[in-house]
Design a protein around this motif. Structure first.
Motif, PDB file in Angstrom:
ATOM      1  N   MET A   1       2.987  10.042  -9.784  1.00  0.00           N
ATOM      2  CA  MET A   1       2.066  10.492 -10.827  1.00  0.00           C
ATOM      3  C   MET A   1       1.774  11.974 -10.666  1.00  0.00           C
ATOM      4  O   MET A   1       1.749  12.731 -11.648  1.00  0.00           O
ATOM      5  CB  MET A   1       0.754   9.699 -10.738  1.00  0.00           C
ATOM      6  CG  MET A   1       0.814   8.326 -11.361  1.00  0.00           C
ATOM      7  SD  MET A   1      -0.626   7.314 -10.920  1.00  0.00           S
ATOM      8  CE  MET A   1      -1.947   8.289 -11.601  1.00  0.00           C
ATOM      9  N   ALA A   2       1.545  12.391  -9.415  1.00  0.00           N
ATOM     10  CA  ALA A   2       1.239  13.796  -9.154  1.00  0.00           C
ATOM     11  C   ALA A   2       2.400  14.683  -9.579  1.00  0.00           C
ATOM     12  O   ALA A   2       2.206  15.742 -10.174  1.00  0.00           O
ATOM     13  CB  ALA A   2       0.935  13.998  -7.672  1.00  0.00           C
ATOM     14  N   ILE A   3       3.628  14.223  -9.303  1.00  0.00           N
ATOM     15  CA  ILE A   3       4.814  15.020  -9.662  1.00  0.00           C
ATOM     16  C   ILE A   3       5.005  15.039 -11.167  1.00  0.00           C
ATOM     17  O   ILE A   3       5.427  16.044 -11.749  1.00  0.00           O
ATOM     18  CB  ILE A   3       6.067  14.441  -8.959  1.00  0.00           C
ATOM     19  CG1 ILE A   3       5.920  14.586  -7.446  1.00  0.00           C
ATOM     20  CG2 ILE A   3       7.325  15.140  -9.445  1.00  0.00           C
ATOM     21  CD1 ILE A   3       6.937  13.785  -6.675  1.00  0.00           C
ATOM     22  N   SER A   4       4.655  13.914 -11.820  1.00  0.00           N
ATOM     23  CA  SER A   4       4.986  13.798 -13.247  1.00  0.00           C
ATOM     24  C   SER A   4       4.181  14.768 -14.104  1.00  0.00           C
ATOM     25  O   SER A   4       4.651  15.190 -15.160  1.00  0.00           O
ATOM     26  CB  SER A   4       4.749  12.364 -13.710  1.00  0.00           C
ATOM     27  OG  SER A   4       3.358  12.109 -13.742  1.00  0.00           O
ATOM     28  N   HIS A   5       2.966  15.151 -13.648  1.00  0.00           N
ATOM     29  CA  HIS A   5       2.132  15.976 -14.526  1.00  0.00           C
ATOM     30  C   HIS A   5       2.753  17.311 -14.903  1.00  0.00           C
ATOM     31  O   HIS A   5       2.876  17.611 -16.101  1.00  0.00           O
ATOM     32  CB  HIS A   5       0.736  16.174 -13.915  1.00  0.00           C
ATOM     33  CG  HIS A   5      -0.188  16.873 -14.842  1.00  0.00           C
ATOM     34  ND1 HIS A   5      -0.508  18.210 -14.715  1.00  0.00           N
ATOM     35  CD2 HIS A   5      -0.842  16.445 -15.956  1.00  0.00           C
ATOM     36  CE1 HIS A   5      -1.316  18.557 -15.691  1.00  0.00           C
ATOM     37  NE2 HIS A   5      -1.550  17.501 -16.457  1.00  0.00           N
ATOM     38  N   PRO A   6       3.179  18.122 -13.918  1.00  0.00           N
ATOM     39  CA  PRO A   6       3.802  19.395 -14.334  1.00  0.00           C
ATOM     40  C   PRO A   6       5.042  19.187 -15.200  1.00  0.00           C
ATOM     41  O   PRO A   6       5.313  19.993 -16.095  1.00  0.00           O
ATOM     42  CB  PRO A   6       4.137  20.078 -12.998  1.00  0.00           C
ATOM     43  CG  PRO A   6       3.924  19.077 -11.946  1.00  0.00           C
ATOM     44  CD  PRO A   6       3.032  18.017 -12.475  1.00  0.00           C
TER      45      PRO A   6
ATOM     46  N   SER B   1       0.831  -1.205   0.000  1.00  0.00           N
ATOM     47  CA  SER B   1       0.000   0.000   0.000  1.00  0.00           C
ATOM     48  C   SER B   1       0.861   1.249   0.000  1.00  0.00           C
ATOM     49  O   SER B   1       0.555   2.221  -0.688  1.00  0.00           O
ATOM     50  CB  SER B   1      -0.909   0.012   1.227  1.00  0.00           C
ATOM     51  OG  SER B   1      -1.665  -1.156   1.257  1.00  0.00           O
ATOM     52  N   LEU B   2       1.951   1.197   0.770  1.00  0.00           N
ATOM     53  CA  LEU B   2       2.851   2.346   0.782  1.00  0.00           C
ATOM     54  C   LEU B   2       3.432   2.559  -0.606  1.00  0.00           C
ATOM     55  O   LEU B   2       3.534   3.696  -1.083  1.00  0.00           O
ATOM     56  CB  LEU B   2       3.970   2.116   1.804  1.00  0.00           C
ATOM     57  CG  LEU B   2       4.780   3.359   2.148  1.00  0.00           C
ATOM     58  CD1 LEU B   2       3.898   4.395   2.824  1.00  0.00           C
ATOM     59  CD2 LEU B   2       5.956   3.008   3.029  1.00  0.00           C
ATOM     60  N   ALA B   3       3.775   1.456  -1.288  1.00  0.00           N
ATOM     61  CA  ALA B   3       4.291   1.551  -2.652  1.00  0.00           C
ATOM     62  C   ALA B   3       3.240   2.179  -3.566  1.00  0.00           C
ATOM     63  O   ALA B   3       3.565   3.012  -4.426  1.00  0.00           O
ATOM     64  CB  ALA B   3       4.686   0.171  -3.159  1.00  0.00           C
ATOM     65  N   THR B   4       1.963   1.813  -3.361  1.00  0.00           N
ATOM     66  CA  THR B   4       0.891   2.391  -4.166  1.00  0.00           C
ATOM     67  C   THR B   4       0.820   3.902  -3.957  1.00  0.00           C
ATOM     68  O   THR B   4       0.705   4.671  -4.917  1.00  0.00           O
ATOM     69  CB  THR B   4      -0.460   1.755  -3.767  1.00  0.00           C
ATOM     70  OG1 THR B   4      -0.298   0.350  -3.736  1.00  0.00           O
ATOM     71  CG2 THR B   4      -1.551   2.155  -4.730  1.00  0.00           C
ATOM     72  N   ILE B   5       0.920   4.303  -2.683  1.00  0.00           N
ATOM     73  CA  ILE B   5       0.853   5.736  -2.388  1.00  0.00           C
ATOM     74  C   ILE B   5       2.022   6.464  -3.051  1.00  0.00           C
ATOM     75  O   ILE B   5       1.854   7.524  -3.649  1.00  0.00           O
ATOM     76  CB  ILE B   5       0.844   5.976  -0.865  1.00  0.00           C
ATOM     77  CG1 ILE B   5      -0.458   5.446  -0.262  1.00  0.00           C
ATOM     78  CG2 ILE B   5       1.002   7.454  -0.545  1.00  0.00           C
ATOM     79  CD1 ILE B   5      -0.515   5.489   1.233  1.00  0.00           C
TER      80      ILE B   5
ATOM     81  N   LEU C   1      -6.138  12.640 -15.325  1.00  0.00           N
ATOM     82  CA  LEU C   1      -5.900  11.725 -14.208  1.00  0.00           C
ATOM     83  C   LEU C   1      -4.693  12.174 -13.388  1.00  0.00           C
ATOM     84  O   LEU C   1      -4.748  12.244 -12.155  1.00  0.00           O
ATOM     85  CB  LEU C   1      -5.678  10.313 -14.753  1.00  0.00           C
ATOM     86  CG  LEU C   1      -5.707   9.179 -13.732  1.00  0.00           C
ATOM     87  CD1 LEU C   1      -7.132   8.906 -13.329  1.00  0.00           C
ATOM     88  CD2 LEU C   1      -5.072   7.931 -14.312  1.00  0.00           C
ATOM     89  N   LEU C   2      -3.596  12.504 -14.123  1.00  0.00           N
ATOM     90  CA  LEU C   2      -2.369  12.883 -13.425  1.00  0.00           C
ATOM     91  C   LEU C   2      -2.538  14.211 -12.696  1.00  0.00           C
ATOM     92  O   LEU C   2      -2.108  14.376 -11.565  1.00  0.00           O
ATOM     93  CB  LEU C   2      -1.206  12.971 -14.409  1.00  0.00           C
ATOM     94  CG  LEU C   2      -0.794  11.671 -15.108  1.00  0.00           C
ATOM     95  CD1 LEU C   2       0.419  11.911 -15.992  1.00  0.00           C
ATOM     96  CD2 LEU C   2      -0.489  10.588 -14.097  1.00  0.00           C
TER      97      LEU C   2
ATOM     98  N   SER D   1      -4.262  17.232  -6.484  1.00  0.00           N
ATOM     99  CA  SER D   1      -5.280  17.856  -5.639  1.00  0.00           C
ATOM    100  C   SER D   1      -5.863  16.843  -4.654  1.00  0.00           C
ATOM    101  O   SER D   1      -6.253  17.210  -3.546  1.00  0.00           O
ATOM    102  CB  SER D   1      -6.369  18.516  -6.490  1.00  0.00           C
ATOM    103  OG  SER D   1      -6.762  17.676  -7.525  1.00  0.00           O
ATOM    104  N   GLU D   2      -5.920  15.563  -5.059  1.00  0.00           N
ATOM    105  CA  GLU D   2      -6.418  14.555  -4.111  1.00  0.00           C
ATOM    106  C   GLU D   2      -5.480  14.463  -2.901  1.00  0.00           C
ATOM    107  O   GLU D   2      -5.931  14.365  -1.767  1.00  0.00           O
ATOM    108  CB  GLU D   2      -6.518  13.172  -4.764  1.00  0.00           C
ATOM    109  CG  GLU D   2      -7.350  13.115  -6.030  1.00  0.00           C
ATOM    110  CD  GLU D   2      -8.838  13.360  -5.806  1.00  0.00           C
ATOM    111  OE1 GLU D   2      -9.265  13.271  -4.631  1.00  0.00           O
ATOM    112  OE2 GLU D   2      -9.547  13.653  -6.781  1.00  0.00           O
ATOM    113  N   PHE D   3      -4.163  14.501  -3.175  1.00  0.00           N
ATOM    114  CA  PHE D   3      -3.204  14.450  -2.065  1.00  0.00           C
ATOM    115  C   PHE D   3      -3.356  15.668  -1.166  1.00  0.00           C
ATOM    116  O   PHE D   3      -3.405  15.559   0.058  1.00  0.00           O
ATOM    117  CB  PHE D   3      -1.767  14.385  -2.605  1.00  0.00           C
ATOM    118  CG  PHE D   3      -1.267  12.985  -2.778  1.00  0.00           C
ATOM    119  CD1 PHE D   3      -0.881  12.245  -1.663  1.00  0.00           C
ATOM    120  CD2 PHE D   3      -1.189  12.397  -4.020  1.00  0.00           C
ATOM    121  CE1 PHE D   3      -0.415  10.952  -1.805  1.00  0.00           C
ATOM    122  CE2 PHE D   3      -0.733  11.107  -4.169  1.00  0.00           C
ATOM    123  CZ  PHE D   3      -0.344  10.380  -3.066  1.00  0.00           C
TER     124      PHE D   3
END
Lengths: 350, 337
Positions: free
Chosen positions: B71-76, B61-65, B124-125, B130-132
């Motif tokens: 993913m969040a970092i990759s978008h910008p 689960s930690l790996a999933t997070i 998605l990315l 924003s979810e975090f």
């Protein structure tokens, strides 16, 4: 009549010159059995009832009795962890410029004064496993009184904690500073508890059964340490215990408590050699003797210790007393009377 | 009384003749103290980590997070390098290269496009961040309030306790999502206000009760009395003794709050009640308003990426919480160490 006798008692116990470190008069604590927001409690546990004694500077008084007799409540009252229902406690702590200071009534001690009071009166707790915050280091635990009282700077406190650790025999002190309580043995923890109580330099320490949770092997070490520190630093102990042998070793005088009352009080050897109250005799006869052929004459003590909820107005020991008479049943709890020099007994039949 | 000197030979368990310790060498200064504390913190973290990694689900689960965080970092980064803003912007972009919107996955748009011609992967990315932000803000607010309220209510008891606990009962009795719907009708709810409301509701609600019950068991420990005898005031006892002992449990409930916050956001966004630029809930909302939600698996790329992300991130936080529970609560461990 009762009030008068107490004035006499405390005056005599202080040696008449009023120089007692701690003087307790008519101390009473009642706990409500059930309390709710809208209803007054109707029954009370009479945990401590009309207790009077005094303690000279440097003297150790043993408070002996079975579980539930109010020993610990007396101790907590004396360090103001709880407030008495009635009665008076006065302290005459040594002032900074030597000599004893003014007598202070404990009930008048408030906020700022309370801090000063905490520098003079400390407590060692019974359970070395639960009396230390498991998340704080030994340094934090011992330096807590210094830190909350704002004594010295960080480096001063480290010096002071190192010094006291060495004094209580935890050496090398540096290796203990940053350990957690769970890394220490019971005896070591109790040494830490002693260090915490003494680090701020109190003149009066309530020791609430400090050795009862320890292995027999580490008991004497702790007791010897406490005596040496008391002599070196001029500390008076109120030593709470259920073990007469421990009290004999540690204390100049012993007071025996039964159901919230002091029933007998005398110099240690006088009390042990010449017990006058039937309860004291029973306690003494229960001390184990290391001799398998020894036949003890069993004292005729019936029943069990009961909770003192709204006790009837007669001698507290009446129900279990082997020598009780009709006189004991029909009269209030007997007052303390002097049966020898400094030997006080509360019994009609003594 | 027996004099201690005479008995010392017989009874004392002290090792004879302890040498005076060399105080000069043992004189830690300010920096050494800070360093020693840092070392201690590191050691207790390592101890906790060793227990945590025993739980396989926890590690997974930690790996999933971590994956979602990447993913969040990759978008910008992608927007700045390979993705053209006109095509790939999650809100205003339009995929000129296709005419059949919503287009199925292809090389230029790995997760296809939505009915308005916007790239689904980019949406998605960009939503992940924003979810975090939402989840962690809500969790911090919840735990900050709940820990303080729980400690204060347990410590003072009486009227203070009654007040906070009745408030908590009231909040638990309120239906959460319905309340948020009413609030979103009254105010324009953006991410920050949503996080704040979820945090306050959780903080004064059920979490406060749980932390208070834990604080009650800490309050009666002898070390609290010892702190009082040392001269510590109420503030000192609450913040130095009670709250640090509550923190492990607080951390646990932080994880559970993250799950609740992300879920609540998805529901409100799906209903179109939030003032957000883009989120997983809005992605499903867009598919729904276009009438593609009931189209079964034919338009799967409109629903499954966002839906699976919500499911996986929520469960990941929850399961990390469960694994942390084992670290915090030794009775849950399979073997006692």
């Amino acid at each position: 009549m009762v009030a008068d006798s107490h004035a006499v008692v405390s005056d005599l116990l202080m040696g008449g010159n009023g120089q007692a470190l701690v003087a307790v008069e008519g101390l009473t604590k009642r706990f409500p059995v059930s309390k709710s927001l809208f209803r007054q409690a109707s029954s009370f546990i009479h945990a401590v009832e009309d207790v009077s004694f005094s303690l000279a500077p440097g003297e150790s008084l043993g408070l002996v009795g079975e579980s539930g007799c109010g020993k610990t409540t007396v101790g907590k009252l004396l360090v103001k962890l709880i407030e008495p229902t009635s009665g008076q406690i006065s302290f005459r702590f040594p002032s900074p410029d030597a000599g004893s200071g003014e007598a202070v009534d404990a009930s008048t001690i408030r906020s700022a004064d309370l801090r000063a009071f905490r520098r003079q009166a400390q407590m060692i707790f019974q359970d070395p496993y639960e009396s230390m915050n498991p998340r704080r280091t030994i340094y934090d635990t011992i330096a807590e009184p210094l830190a909350v009282q704002g004594v010295g700077h960080l480096t001063d406190r480290v010096d002071r904690v190192t010094e006291i650790l060495t004094q209580v025999g935890l050496t090398p002190a540096g290796s203990f500073l940053f350990r957690h309580p769970h890394e220490l043995s019971g005896g070591q923890r109790q040494r830490v508890a002693i260090a915490r109580a003494l680090v701020i330099g109190p003149s009066f320490v309530v020791a609430d059964e400090p050795t009862s949770m320890l292995d027999v092997s580490s008991r004497t070490g702790i007791m010897t340490l406490m005596q040496n520190l008391a002599q070196g630093l001029g500390i008076s102990y109120l030593y709470i215990t259920h073990d007469l042998a421990v009290a004999r070793y540690m204390c100049h005088r012993i007071a025996v408590m039964y159901l919230g009352k002091i029933v007998e009080m005398a110099e240690t050897e006088e009390l042990l050699g010449n017990p006058l109250h039937p309860y004291t005799r029973a306690l003494l006869s229960a001390v184990p003797v290391p001799d398998p052929t020894y036949r003890r004459d069993r004292p005729d003590i019936r029943g069990d210790l009961t909770l003192p909820i709204n006790p009837p107005p007669r001698c507290r020991f009446y129900d279990r007393c082997p020598v009780a008479t009709d006189h004991c049943r029909d009269n209030p709890h007997p007052p303390m009377e002097e049966h020898g020099p400094g030997h006080w007994v509360a019994c009609y039949e003594a | 009384m027996i004099s201690p000197q005479s008995d010392q030979q017989n009874f004392s368990r002290e090792p004879p003749g302890i040498p005076e310790s060399p105080l000069v060498d043992l004189h830690p200064g300010r920096w050494q103290m800070a360093l020693a504390r840092a070392r201690l913190a590191l050691r207790s973290f390592r101890g906790g980590w060793a227990i945590f990694v025993e739980s396989r689900i926890g590690v997974l689960s930690l790996a999933t997070i971590v994956l979602f965080a990447l993913m969040a970092i990759s978008h910008p980064i992608l927007m700045a390098t390979v993705w053209d803003a006109e095509v790939y912007d999650p809100v205003t972009g339009y995929a000129f290269d296709r005419l059949d919107h919503p287009a199925p996955p292809n090389w230029r748009h790995p997760l296809g496009t939505d009915p308005l011609g916007r790239d689904v992967l980019s949406q998605l990315l960009s939503s992940t961040r924003s979810e975090f932000v939402l989840g962690i803000t809500a969790a911090l607010v919840t735990v900050g309030i709940a820990t303080t309220v729980g400690a204060v209510a347990a410590y003072y008891g009486g009227l203070v306790d009654a007040l906070f606990m009745r408030l908590a009962d009231l909040i638990i009795a309120l239906p959460g999502i319905s309340l948020l719907i009413v609030l979103s009708a009254l105010f324009r709810l953006n991410l920050f206000y949503l996080a704040l409301i979820i945090g306050i509701l959780g903080g004064f609600g059920g979490t406060a009760i749980i932390l208070k019950s834990q604080a009650l068991s800490i309050r009666v420990k002898p070390y609290i009395e010892a702190a009082r005898v040392a001269g510590g005031g109420h503030f000192h006892i609450i913040f130095v003794h009670i709250i640090p002992n509550l923190l492990p449990l607080s951390l646990l409930y932080m994880m559970f709050t993250v799950t609740g916050a992300i879920f609540a956001e998805a529901v409100l966004s799906f209903l179109g009640l939030l003032d957000l630029r883009m989120s997983w809930g809005i992605m499903i909302h867009t598919a729904n308003t276009g009438g593609y939600l009931l189209g079964g698996t034919r338009y799967w790329w409109l629903i499954i990426p966002a839906g699976a992300s919500i499911t996986f991130l929520c469960s990941a936080f929850y399961l990390v919480g469960r694994a942390l529970d084992e670290v915090v609560n030794p009775r849950l461990r399979r073997h006692t160490s």
